[in-house]
Design a protein around this motif. Structure first.
Motif, PDB file in Angstrom:
ATOM      1  N   GLN A  75       0.855  -1.151  -0.165  1.00 43.09           N
ATOM      2  CA  GLN A  75       0.200  -0.060   0.458  1.00 43.09           C
ATOM      3  C   GLN A  75       0.476   1.145  -0.109  1.00 43.09           C
ATOM      4  OE1 GLN A  75      -3.085   0.396   0.297  1.00 43.09           O
ATOM      5  NE2 GLN A  75      -2.872   2.085   0.284  1.00 43.09           N
ATOM      6  N   GLU A  76       1.845   1.300   0.835  1.00 38.20           N
ATOM      7  CA  GLU A  76       2.349   2.518   1.095  1.00 38.20           C
ATOM      8  C   GLU A  76       3.580   2.688  -0.201  1.00 38.20           C
ATOM      9  OE1 GLU A  76       2.105   4.339   2.843  1.00 38.20           O
ATOM     10  OE2 GLU A  76       1.335   3.010   4.544  1.00 38.20           O
ATOM     11  N   LEU A  77       4.411   1.366  -0.657  1.00 36.75           N
ATOM     12  CA  LEU A  77       4.415   1.602  -1.977  1.00 36.75           C
ATOM     13  C   LEU A  77       3.524   2.409  -3.156  1.00 36.75           C
ATOM     14  CD1 LEU A  77       6.740  -1.592  -2.246  1.00 36.75           C
ATOM     15  CD2 LEU A  77       7.512   0.630  -1.935  1.00 36.75           C
ATOM     16  N   ALA A  78       2.474   1.355  -3.519  1.00 37.74           N
ATOM     17  CA  ALA A  78       1.622   1.708  -4.652  1.00 37.74           C
ATOM     18  C   ALA A  78       0.726   3.487  -4.313  1.00 37.74           C
ATOM     19  CB  ALA A  78       0.132   1.781  -4.245  1.00 37.74           C
ATOM     20  N   ASP A  79       1.117   4.064  -2.759  1.00 35.77           N
ATOM     21  CA  ASP A  79       0.661   5.348  -2.439  1.00 35.77           C
ATOM     22  C   ASP A  79       1.624   6.178  -2.900  1.00 35.77           C
ATOM     23  OD1 ASP A  79      -1.947   4.911  -2.043  1.00 35.77           O
ATOM     24  OD2 ASP A  79      -1.035   5.642   0.089  1.00 35.77           O
ATOM     25  N   TRP A  80       3.500   5.597  -2.430  1.00 32.98           N
ATOM     26  CA  TRP A  80       4.455   6.355  -3.426  1.00 32.98           C
ATOM     27  C   TRP A  80       4.707   6.880  -5.066  1.00 32.98           C
ATOM     28  CZ3 TRP A  80       9.711   4.339  -2.392  1.00 32.98           C
ATOM     29  CH2 TRP A  80      11.012   4.946  -2.870  1.00 32.98           C
ATOM     30  N   ALA A  81       4.025   6.009  -5.694  1.00 32.52           N
ATOM     31  CA  ALA A  81       4.001   5.345  -7.210  1.00 32.52           C
ATOM     32  C   ALA A  81       3.376   6.691  -7.643  1.00 32.52           C
ATOM     33  CB  ALA A  81       3.435   3.898  -7.779  1.00 32.52           C
ATOM     34  N   ARG A  82       2.291   6.228  -6.591  1.00 26.33           N
ATOM     35  CA  ARG A  82       0.704   6.941  -7.453  1.00 26.33           C
ATOM     36  C   ARG A  82       0.324   8.388  -7.426  1.00 26.33           C
ATOM     37  NH1 ARG A  82      -4.151   8.151  -5.525  1.00 26.33           N
ATOM     38  NH2 ARG A  82      -3.752   6.513  -3.239  1.00 26.33           N
ATOM     39  N   LEU A  83       1.001   8.909  -5.730  1.00 26.00           N
ATOM     40  CA  LEU A  83       1.354  10.275  -5.440  1.00 26.00           C
ATOM     41  C   LEU A  83       2.691  10.938  -5.466  1.00 26.00           C
ATOM     42  CD1 LEU A  83      -1.157   8.772  -3.017  1.00 26.00           C
ATOM     43  CD2 LEU A  83      -1.444  10.586  -4.992  1.00 26.00           C
ATOM     44  N   GLY A  84       3.894  10.666  -4.979  1.00 27.00           N
ATOM     45  CA  GLY A  84       5.145  10.922  -5.442  1.00 27.00           C
ATOM     46  C   GLY A  84       4.826  11.669  -3.828  1.00 27.00           C
ATOM     47  N   VAL A  85       5.326  12.996  -3.667  1.00 27.90           N
ATOM     48  CA  VAL A  85       5.071  14.110  -2.135  1.00 27.90           C
ATOM     49  C   VAL A  85       4.561  14.090  -2.208  1.00 27.90           C
ATOM     50  CG1 VAL A  85       5.622  16.591  -3.711  1.00 27.90           C
ATOM     51  CG2 VAL A  85       6.583  16.070  -1.711  1.00 27.90           C
ATOM     52  N   GLY A  87       2.619  11.804  -1.050  1.00 27.76           N
ATOM     53  CA  GLY A  87       1.892  11.277  -0.861  1.00 27.76           C
ATOM     54  C   GLY A  87       1.624  11.348   0.831  1.00 27.76           C
ATOM     55  N   HIS A  88       2.319  12.801   1.360  1.00 29.82           N
ATOM     56  CA  HIS A  88       2.756  13.556   3.064  1.00 29.82           C
ATOM     57  C   HIS A  88       0.996  13.691   3.209  1.00 29.82           C
ATOM     58  CE1 HIS A  88       6.925  13.114   1.806  1.00 29.82           C
ATOM     59  NE2 HIS A  88       7.498  13.376   3.248  1.00 29.82           N
ATOM     60  N   VAL A  89      -0.112  13.983   2.197  1.00 27.70           N
ATOM     61  CA  VAL A  89      -1.204  14.149   3.004  1.00 27.70           C
ATOM     62  C   VAL A  89      -2.245  13.295   1.884  1.00 27.70           C
ATOM     63  CG1 VAL A  89      -0.326  16.204   3.667  1.00 27.70           C
ATOM     64  CG2 VAL A  89      -0.872  16.157   1.483  1.00 27.70           C
ATOM     65  N   PRO A  94      -1.869   9.234   5.874  1.00 25.20           N
ATOM     66  CA  PRO A  94      -0.703  10.008   5.453  1.00 25.20           C
ATOM     67  C   PRO A  94       0.638   9.781   5.875  1.00 25.20           C
ATOM     68  CG  PRO A  94      -2.529  10.648   5.528  1.00 25.20           C
ATOM     69  CD  PRO A  94      -3.077   9.544   6.019  1.00 25.20           C
ATOM     70  N   TRP A  95       1.758   9.457   5.295  1.00 27.68           N
ATOM     71  CA  TRP A  95       3.060   9.946   5.984  1.00 27.68           C
ATOM     72  C   TRP A  95       3.451  11.065   6.837  1.00 27.68           C
ATOM     73  CZ3 TRP A  95       4.666  10.131   0.620  1.00 27.68           C
ATOM     74  CH2 TRP A  95       4.177   8.595  -0.726  1.00 27.68           C
ATOM     75  N   LYS A  96       2.831  11.942   6.907  1.00 28.71           N
ATOM     76  CA  LYS A  96       3.532  13.442   7.849  1.00 28.71           C
ATOM     77  C   LYS A  96       2.880  12.793   9.100  1.00 28.71           C
ATOM     78  CE  LYS A  96       2.258  18.160   8.011  1.00 28.71           C
ATOM     79  NZ  LYS A  96       0.571  19.502   7.639  1.00 28.71           N
ATOM     80  N   PRO A  97       2.209  12.634   9.459  1.00 29.09           N
ATOM     81  CA  PRO A  97       1.321  12.417  10.371  1.00 29.09           C
ATOM     82  C   PRO A  97       1.210  10.626  11.079  1.00 29.09           C
ATOM     83  CG  PRO A  97      -0.827  12.155   9.529  1.00 29.09           C
ATOM     84  CD  PRO A  97       0.441  12.596   8.027  1.00 29.09           C
ATOM     85  N   TYR A  98       2.302   9.670  10.198  1.00 23.36           N
ATOM     86  CA  TYR A  98       2.204   8.544  10.356  1.00 23.36           C
ATOM     87  C   TYR A  98       2.742   7.686  11.665  1.00 23.36           C
ATOM     88  CZ  TYR A  98       2.081   4.059   8.218  1.00 23.36           C
ATOM     89  OH  TYR A  98       2.423   2.556   7.929  1.00 23.36           O
ATOM     90  N   ASN A 320      11.981  12.689  10.966  1.00 24.75           N
ATOM     91  CA  ASN A 320      11.000  12.065  10.235  1.00 24.75           C
ATOM     92  C   ASN A 320      10.694  11.134   9.910  1.00 24.75           C
ATOM     93  OD1 ASN A 320      12.995  12.467   8.023  1.00 24.75           O
ATOM     94  ND2 ASN A 320      11.199  12.276   6.071  1.00 24.75           N
ATOM     95  N   PRO A 321       9.344  10.073  10.220  1.00 23.77           N
ATOM     96  CA  PRO A 321       9.438   9.345   9.972  1.00 23.77           C
ATOM     97  C   PRO A 321       9.604   7.810   8.920  1.00 23.77           C
ATOM     98  CG  PRO A 321       7.080  10.000  10.618  1.00 23.77           C
ATOM     99  CD  PRO A 321       8.547  10.481  10.577  1.00 23.77           C
ATOM    100  N   PRO A 322      10.092   6.883   9.291  1.00 22.64           N
ATOM    101  CA  PRO A 322      11.039   6.039   8.118  1.00 22.64           C
ATOM    102  C   PRO A 322       9.638   4.589   7.695  1.00 22.64           C
ATOM    103  CG  PRO A 322      11.541   4.789   9.679  1.00 22.64           C
ATOM    104  CD  PRO A 322      11.107   6.738  10.561  1.00 22.64           C
ATOM    105  N   ILE A 323       8.456   5.184   6.678  1.00 23.55           N
ATOM    106  CA  ILE A 323       7.218   4.534   6.559  1.00 23.55           C
ATOM    107  C   ILE A 323       7.452   3.049   6.241  1.00 23.55           C
ATOM    108  CG2 ILE A 323       5.600   4.903   4.900  1.00 23.55           C
ATOM    109  CD1 ILE A 323       5.764   7.535   6.585  1.00 23.55           C
TER     110      ILE A 323
END
Length: 450
Positions: A75-85, A87-89, A94-98, A320-323
């Protein structure tokens, strides 16, 4: 009164059972009120012993992979591929408050308030961050007290902290030893030492469960004794978290740190956890190493030059946390929330008690002895066996390659077995004890023939 060998569920923990064989072990699994969640984990295949899967009793070193972990990572890899930066929000999580997604589960696992808990870094990094704040030696009060058999990384850490303050570790680090002829440290000896010598102790730092012997320390009693002596009390809970119930807030522990890759099953080198009691959270006079994530999340992205402090355990964060490393922790914490530590502890007492009985029978016939306390209240699920006449590493290699049993060795002579209640079975315990008996008998015969 029922026969313990025929009525295993009602057997008092610690009763020595007749090693009734494989059918008896399978019966115990069939009638256990909380069966193992074996289907939720990947079991390595066995290459020996005639079984499809290994009997895995090394969860005290590295827990097995939950089957749900792959999907969480994908899921995280897919979000990274689909959203790039973005993905933090915009990611599904969301990665920012993960790290916030992990806070509640971690707090429940250690018996803490959410504000007292943070998932971050690795264990020894967190130990150092805590000691920067809580080891403040003076000429009169400077000592760090550890158990003599503390984990090597902890030993290195406290010695380096003493040097950081210009002290000689040989004088500043006090290692408490068991009584002559004993393997485990008695609570009353720790309490008596703190009563008589506590005036020179700045920090008490023990392992909640000793990595070598499997002894569960009396955390509330030792914490109270240390604090009564005027010392700060911290705990390394690497072998306790996910193994035994914890109530850090209630017990008044000053701080604690732990890893998530053993009993919590979050993967090799998994992101660790940290606890700071709420009485310290608003004390902004405590020295801290700080970084971007130490600052208030409400103003963090204002990008100012100064930290905007927060009165939670987050104040000890740095980056920042390592997602991709946090996703497996999230999966594992959810599994513990689903089952509950109280139920797991009850299953652990049954399962470990059964293995202890089998090992007692083995040790009565072979040159070996269990060094873990016999009292179930003084241990988690790890049982350590000291072997004689053969190296522990050889024993573990033969257990694996000849019998399909995975345990782990602590040289020169300790073999550790951990029947983890989440995924181990009574049948695994039976396989382990039977295999150990065969390996030790073979080694003894080889020595005799030689």
């Amino acid at each position: 009164m029922s026969d313990p060998a025929s009525d295993p569920v009602g057997t008092p923990v610690g009763t020595v059972l007749r090693p009734a064989g494989e059918a008896h072990a399978l019966h115990l699994d069939a009638v256990d009120p909380l069966p193992a969640r074996r289907a939720d984990f990947h079991l390595p295949p066995a290459t020996a012993g005639g079984h499809a899967e290994v009997a895995y009793l090394a969860g005290n070193s590295l827990g097995l992979q939950p089957r749900a972990t792959r999907a969480a990572l994908e899921q995280e890899l897919a979000d990274w591929a689909r959203l790039g930066v973005e993905g933090h929000v915009e990611a599904a999580r969301p990665w920012k408050p993960y790290h916030e997604f992990l806070r509640g589960g971690a707090a429940r696992l250690v018996g803490a308030l959410p504000a007292e808990t943070v998932v971050m870094n690795s264990l020894t990094v967190n130990l150092h961050l805590m000691m920067i704040s809580f080891y403040r030696p003076t000429p009169e009060r400077y000592a760090i007290v550890v158990e003599d058999s503390t984990f090597p990384s902890d030993s290195y850490a406290v010695q380096s902290q003493a040097r950081l303050h210009g002290l000689d570790p040989a004088e500043a680090v006090i290692r408490l030893r068991p009584r002559p002829g004993e393997d485990c440290l008695r609570t009353e000896d720790v309490r008596d030492f703190l009563r008589t010598e506590g005036h020179r102790v700045a920090l008490v730092l023990f392992g909640g469960v000793n990595y070598l012997t499997g002894e569960l320390m009396d955390i509330p009693t030792i914490t109270a004794a240390g604090r009564a002596a005027g010392a700060v009390v911290g705990w390394d809970l690497a072998h306790a978290v996910g193994n035994v119930p914890l109530r850090l807030h209630e017990w008044g522990v000053d701080w604690a740190a732990w890893c998530h890759y053993k009993y919590v099953n979050a993967g090799p080198g998994a992101v660790a956890g940290c606890f700071v009691h709420e009485r310290h959270l608003a004390d902004r006079s405590l020295p801290k190493l700080q970084g971007w994530w130490s600052s208030d999340p409400a103003t963090r992205f204002a990008m100012g030059p100064d930290v905007d402090p927060v009165d939670t355990a987050d104040a000890w964060q740095l980056s920042n946390p390592p997602i991709l490393a946090m996703a497996p922790v999230l999966v594992s914490l959810r599994l513990f929330d689903e089952i509950g530590m109280a139920a797991l502890r009850e299953r652990s007492l049954r399962l470990t008690g059964y293995l202890a009985a089998l090992l007692a029978a083995v040790c009565a016939e072979q040159p070996a002895r269990v060094i873990t306390p016999a009292d179930p209240e003084r241990r988690g699920c790890q049982l350590s066996v000291r072997v004689c006449g053969v190296a522990a590493e050889e024993v573990c290699a033969r257990l694996r390659h000849e019998h399909g049993v995975i345990a782990d060795a602590r040289p020169p002579d300790v073999v550790r077995f951990a029947p983890v209640p989440l995924y181990c079975t009574h049948h695994d315990a039976w396989r382990a004890a039977t295999a150990l008996a065969a390996v030790l008998a073979s080694a003894a015969g080889r020595t005799h023939d030689g």
